[in-house]
Design an enzyme around this catalytic site. Structure first.
Site, PDB file in Angstrom:
ATOM      1  N   GLN A  41     -26.043  21.556 -19.169  1.00 31.79           N
ATOM      2  CA  GLN A  41     -26.339  21.233 -17.765  1.00 31.79           C
ATOM      3  C   GLN A  41     -27.267  20.027 -17.627  1.00 31.79           C
ATOM      4  OE1 GLN A  41     -24.927  22.657 -15.115  1.00 31.79           O
ATOM      5  NE2 GLN A  41     -23.919  24.401 -16.101  1.00 31.79           N
ATOM      6  N   CYS A  63     -19.170  32.213 -15.313  1.00 34.52           N
ATOM      7  CA  CYS A  63     -18.635  33.163 -16.296  1.00 34.52           C
ATOM      8  C   CYS A  63     -18.829  34.595 -15.847  1.00 34.52           C
ATOM      9  CB  CYS A  63     -19.323  32.971 -17.634  1.00 34.52           C
ATOM     10  SG  CYS A  63     -19.450  31.271 -18.084  1.00 34.52           S
ATOM     11  N   ASN A  85     -28.314  26.939 -16.126  1.00 32.46           N
ATOM     12  CA  ASN A  85     -27.110  26.775 -15.302  1.00 32.46           C
ATOM     13  C   ASN A  85     -27.199  27.492 -13.961  1.00 32.46           C
ATOM     14  OD1 ASN A  85     -27.016  28.754 -17.521  1.00 32.46           O
ATOM     15  ND2 ASN A  85     -25.240  29.542 -16.448  1.00 32.46           N
TER      16      ASN A  85
HETATM   17  N1  PLP Z   1     -24.032  26.641 -21.794  1.00 30.89           N
HETATM   18  C1  PLP Z   1     -24.347  26.428 -20.508  1.00 30.89           C
HETATM   19  C2  PLP Z   1     -25.770  26.203 -20.133  1.00 30.89           C
HETATM   20  C3  PLP Z   1     -23.357  26.417 -19.528  1.00 30.89           C
HETATM   21  O1  PLP Z   1     -23.679  26.207 -18.238  1.00 30.89           O
HETATM   22  C4  PLP Z   1     -22.013  26.631 -19.919  1.00 30.89           C
HETATM   23  C5  PLP Z   1     -20.939  26.708 -18.901  1.00 30.89           C
HETATM   24  O2  PLP Z   1     -21.105  27.349 -17.875  1.00 30.89           O
HETATM   25  C6  PLP Z   1     -21.730  26.841 -21.276  1.00 30.89           C
HETATM   26  C7  PLP Z   1     -22.764  26.832 -22.181  1.00 30.89           C
HETATM   27  C8  PLP Z   1     -20.336  27.050 -21.755  1.00 30.89           C
HETATM   28  O3  PLP Z   1     -19.596  25.862 -21.687  1.00 30.89           O
HETATM   29  P1  PLP Z   1     -18.029  25.856 -21.975  1.00 30.89           P
HETATM   30  O4  PLP Z   1     -17.379  26.257 -20.696  1.00 30.89           O
HETATM   31  O5  PLP Z   1     -17.691  24.439 -22.381  1.00 30.89           O
HETATM   32  O6  PLP Z   1     -17.785  26.817 -23.074  1.00 30.89           O
END
Ligand code: PLP
Length: 401
Positions: A191, A336, A157
């Site tokens: 992603q 995040c 990401n």
């Molecule tokens: N995994 C990856 C690679 C992400 O980019 C994200 C979100 O940024 C997530 C998991 C988490 O997704 P969600 O917001 O649906 O919990």
């Protein structure tokens, strides 16, 4: 007056596609039944949910019985890892399960792995090379007699690096013939869905995570693909919805939205070419006009929509704030961790110093990006970097370029 927004943060979240919103609307209003109810409204909701499940399974080329809807991709990641480890522990109370993952996973994986460790599991966090790729040989070497799960993200990401999932799948298939326990294979494909081949048999995965809001669908909906006969315990208990793996009344509108969004992705994969053109234009433009810039992550094995630069002497956060003043949304890394001042674990894993990691900027583009927006970014960003470098005193001879 509404503020004009130029959006370069598609990896954080995507705008809702208007066709997706249209598909969802009835289930937010008149078609409000609970899919577990046997009356007309309940069956209407159930039908819509099953239709969406089929759209997800058509995309992944699996059976619709193998799709579990969750409240987010984070929850799907938790279910995959905790669910598998718990099931193993029940069957093998005296042996510690071993999990292999990488240092550049999303926190939804890394934080879950920390919990698994606290509960007695062993976890190997594989390093990546300078390009952000996990060498296959390292996975091979990390496998132990008690390895039950490998969880490697399909595309990162922050830096957009694409891991060789199909190749890892083939390695694990070979290994599984020799071992006492089967090693299950999970990938976080959040992603990757917009751009990469997600046929689960070609990838050789047993578990795959996806999210609604990264594919022009709604927030608060995710899904986990669970290959038939994969041993998994639920992590949420209650009424037994989600084939017993995810209790709780289903988010019908969200599920319908996810189905509509993934159908759009399936029909529109070609758009990746346009997106990649914009990505390359930005990369070339910035590398040409701004000195001392470093592109983080592989150039070749990279998502068509991701750019991640380190601008020596300019704080990433300050760049984001100044871009915002120009109406441009970007980010320093993962959404995040955007509010934390901790340097990105992904960039540190690439070998960047803390200082370099603090100078990073992620630009992620998407299907609504226009040439005009790209031109605006290319005219504004070099000036911002120049200004910040002047303030930090990193480049006192600023006038020379
Ligand atoms: N995994 C990856 C690679 C992400 O980019 C994200 C979100 O940024 C997530 C998991 C988490 O997704 P969600 O917001 O649906 O919990």
């Amino acid at each position: 007056m509404a503020r004009k927004i130029i959006y370069f943060d598609y990896a954080a979240t995507t705008p809702l596609d208007s066709l997706v919103l249209k598909a969802m609307m009835p289930y937010l209003k008149s078609a409000y039944g609970n899919p577990s109810s046997i009356h007309y409204l309940g069956q209407q909701a159930l039908g819509a949910m099953e239709d969406a499940r089929r759209k997800v399974s058509d995309f992944l080329e699996c059976s619709s019985r193998e799709i579990i809807f969750t409240g987010s991709a984070t929850e799907a990641d938790n279910l995959a890892l905790i669910g598998l480890v718990e099931k193993f522990k029940e069957a093998n109370p005296t042996s510690a399960p071993h999990v292999i993952t990488s240092q550049i996973e999303h926190d939804a994986i890394l934080e879950t792995c920390k919990v698994l460790e606290k509960q007695g599991a062993e976890v190997t966090y594989l390093a990546v090379n300078k390009e952000g790729l996990i060498p296959i040989a390292d996975i091979d070497q990390a496998i132990r007699k008690n390895t039950i799960l490998v969880s490697i993200m399909y595309a990162n990401n922050e830096i957009g690096t694409i891991q060789p999932i199909a190749e890892i799948g083939r390695l694990l298939k070979k290994k599984n013939d020799e071992l006492k326990y089967k090693i299950y294979f999970h990938t976080d494909a959040v992603q990757a869905i917009n751009y990469l081949d997600c046929n689960i048999d070609k990838l050789g995965v047993d578990l795959l995570t996806l999210s609604g809001h990264k594919i022009y669908g709604p927030k608060g909906i995710g899904a986990l693909y669970v290959r038939r006969e994969t041993p998994l315990d639920p992590i949420i208990f209650g009424g037994g919805q989600g084939f017993g793996l995810r209790s709780g009344t289903e988010n019908v509108a969200g599920i319908v939205g996810l189905g509509a969004a993934i159908e759009q992705v399936k029909n529109n994969k070609v758009k990746a070419k346009n997106i990649q053109k914009f990505r390359d234009k930005i990369m070339k433009g910035i590398l040409k006009t701004v000195p001392d810039v470093k592109l983080n992550g592989s150039v070749v094995h990279r998502l068509p929509n991701n750019i991640n630069f380190s601008f020596k002497g300019a704080e990433g956060e300050a760049i984001v704030i100044l871009l915002d003043q120009e109406g441009i949304c970007a980010s320093t890394g993962s959404a995040c961790s955007a509010k934390s001042l901790v340097p990105s674990h992904v960039l540190l894993a690439l070998g960047l110093s803390e200082e370099e990691a603090h100078t990073s900027l992620r630009l992620s583009i998407g299907k609504y990006t226009t040439n005009q927006e790209v031109n605006k970014l290319l005219s504004v960003l070099p000036k911002i970097v120049k200004k910040l470098r002047k303030i930090s005193g990193e480049f006192p001879d600023i006038h020379q370029y």
